[in-house]
Design a protein around this motif. Structure first.
Motif, PDB file in Angstrom:
ATOM      1  N   UNK A  44       8.847  21.847  31.187  1.00 19.26           N
ATOM      2  CA  UNK A  44       9.891  21.523  30.210  1.00 19.26           C
ATOM      3  C   UNK A  44      10.557  22.795  29.676  1.00 19.26           C
ATOM      4  N   UNK A  45       9.772  23.843  29.468  1.00 21.70           N
ATOM      5  CA  UNK A  45      10.337  25.116  29.008  1.00 21.70           C
ATOM      6  C   UNK A  45      11.247  25.727  30.073  1.00 21.70           C
ATOM      7  N   UNK A  46      10.824  25.657  31.334  1.00 18.20           N
ATOM      8  CA  UNK A  46      11.670  26.173  32.421  1.00 18.20           C
ATOM      9  C   UNK A  46      13.013  25.455  32.419  1.00 18.20           C
ATOM     10  N   UNK A  47      12.970  24.137  32.331  1.00 17.58           N
ATOM     11  CA  UNK A  47      14.206  23.354  32.380  1.00 17.58           C
ATOM     12  C   UNK A  47      15.146  23.699  31.227  1.00 17.58           C
ATOM     13  N   UNK A  48      14.585  24.092  30.084  1.00 18.39           N
ATOM     14  CA  UNK A  48      15.399  24.386  28.903  1.00 18.39           C
ATOM     15  C   UNK A  48      15.892  25.828  28.849  1.00 18.39           C
ATOM     16  N   UNK A  49      15.157  26.764  29.463  1.00 10.39           N
ATOM     17  CA  UNK A  49      15.437  28.186  29.238  1.00 10.39           C
ATOM     18  C   UNK A  49      15.667  28.998  30.512  1.00 10.39           C
ATOM     19  N   UNK A  50      15.770  28.325  31.665  1.00  9.23           N
ATOM     20  CA  UNK A  50      15.820  29.070  32.929  1.00  9.23           C
ATOM     21  C   UNK A  50      17.068  29.944  33.034  1.00  9.23           C
TER      22      UNK A  50
END
Length: 287
Positions: A186-192
């Motif tokens: 979820x963090x990757x999807x938000x901050x990539x």
């Protein structure tokens, strides 16, 4: 990404007090005996495609799969896909809201998240027959809507997910691993677009780089860096296929100040330059 159509599922409360109802379709109802085609799109809900018999093709996050009898596809909210069903297809489609299984329903919630880590399942005949029976039962309940029908459907869907979960190699990994992996993705999807270093995500999760890599290796047999790179490539492919933007514009949008570096990175992970991928899509899809 706004250029790829997003299909939504209703989440309003129904007469039976279902906050997040399930939509169940028979493939025969969908195709009406004709070939069925759906262009590239994505959903804001979970999507299960259960093929009892028939053929076709399915593209999920730019990976191509052949549809054959007995295959089951599981898509998470946000995944892009493109579907071709031949007229001879039979089976069922389940669509349900991402909050259908609440986090408080620990077993069902975590099994769903675990199952959704893989897009394709090929259950043996004895498992498939039980899945098809469960789907047919749910479809009848949903059509006739007898007393407490929604509870029957939810129970059947839980059984279906457990059947798929049992097909995965069972390792005694801590439940916390699954939770931390979900949070990482979820963090990757938000901050990539802004952050591509493993250390950034490890810090956000209060883990060391070693601990985060240990979790991703145990759960998916991939390093944290590999998961980050896969998501960058997926985002790049979405822009290349659905927008007219120049490659250097896409590079900047993805956080690369040096477009030439982005081009080398893309080619290293796909064996195609960005322009070649765009020009030859969908023929360049991996099988």
């Amino acid at each position: 990404m706004q250029d790829i159509p997003v299909r939504k599922i209703e989440s309003k409360t129904t007469a039976h007090n279902e906050l997040h109802p399930v939509k169940i379709l028979s493939i025969q109802q969908l195709t009406n005996g004709q070939p069925h085609s759906e262009p590239l799109h994505r959903h804001d809900f979970y999507y299960l495609l259960i093929i009892e018999s028939g053929t076709g093709s399915h593209v999920i996050d730019f990976h191509h799969y052949n549809i054959t009898s007995g295959c089951i596809f599981v898509l998470k909210p946000g995944q892009v896909h493109q579907l071709e069903l031949n007229a001879n297809c039979t089976g069922y489609i389940f669509q349900f809201h991402k909050n259908y299984f609440a986090k408080t329903e620990h077993t069902s919630y975590h099994i769903l998240r675990k199952v959704a880590q893989h897009n394709l399942y090929m259950p043996p005949a004895n498992v498939l027959s039980k899945v098809i029976y469960s789907c047919a039962h749910s479809y009848t309940e949903n059509s006739e809507k007898p007393e407490e029908y929604s509870e029957i459907i939810k129970a059947n869907l839980s059984i279906l997910l457990i059947s798929l979960y049992r097909l995965q190699p069972q390792e005694s990994q801590p439940l916390s691993y699954s939770t931390q992996l979900d949070e990482f993705i979820e963090l990757i999807e938000s901050h990539i677009h802004e952050h591509k270093q493993v250390s950034y995500y490890a810090d956000r999760l209060h883990l060391s780089n070693y601990q985060l890599n240990h979790i991703t290796k145990k759960m998916l047999n991939k390093t944290a860096s590999e998961l980050i790179n896969e998501h960058i490539i997926l985002e790049a492919k979405k822009y290349l296929v659905t927008t007219p933007m120049q490659v250097n514009e896409i590079a900047y949008l993805l956080g690369y100040q040096d477009p030439s570096y982005f081009i080398r990175f893309f080619k290293k992970h796909t064996n195609h330059s960005p322009e070649m991928f765009r020009k030859n899509y969908p023929e360049v899809l991996p099988y």
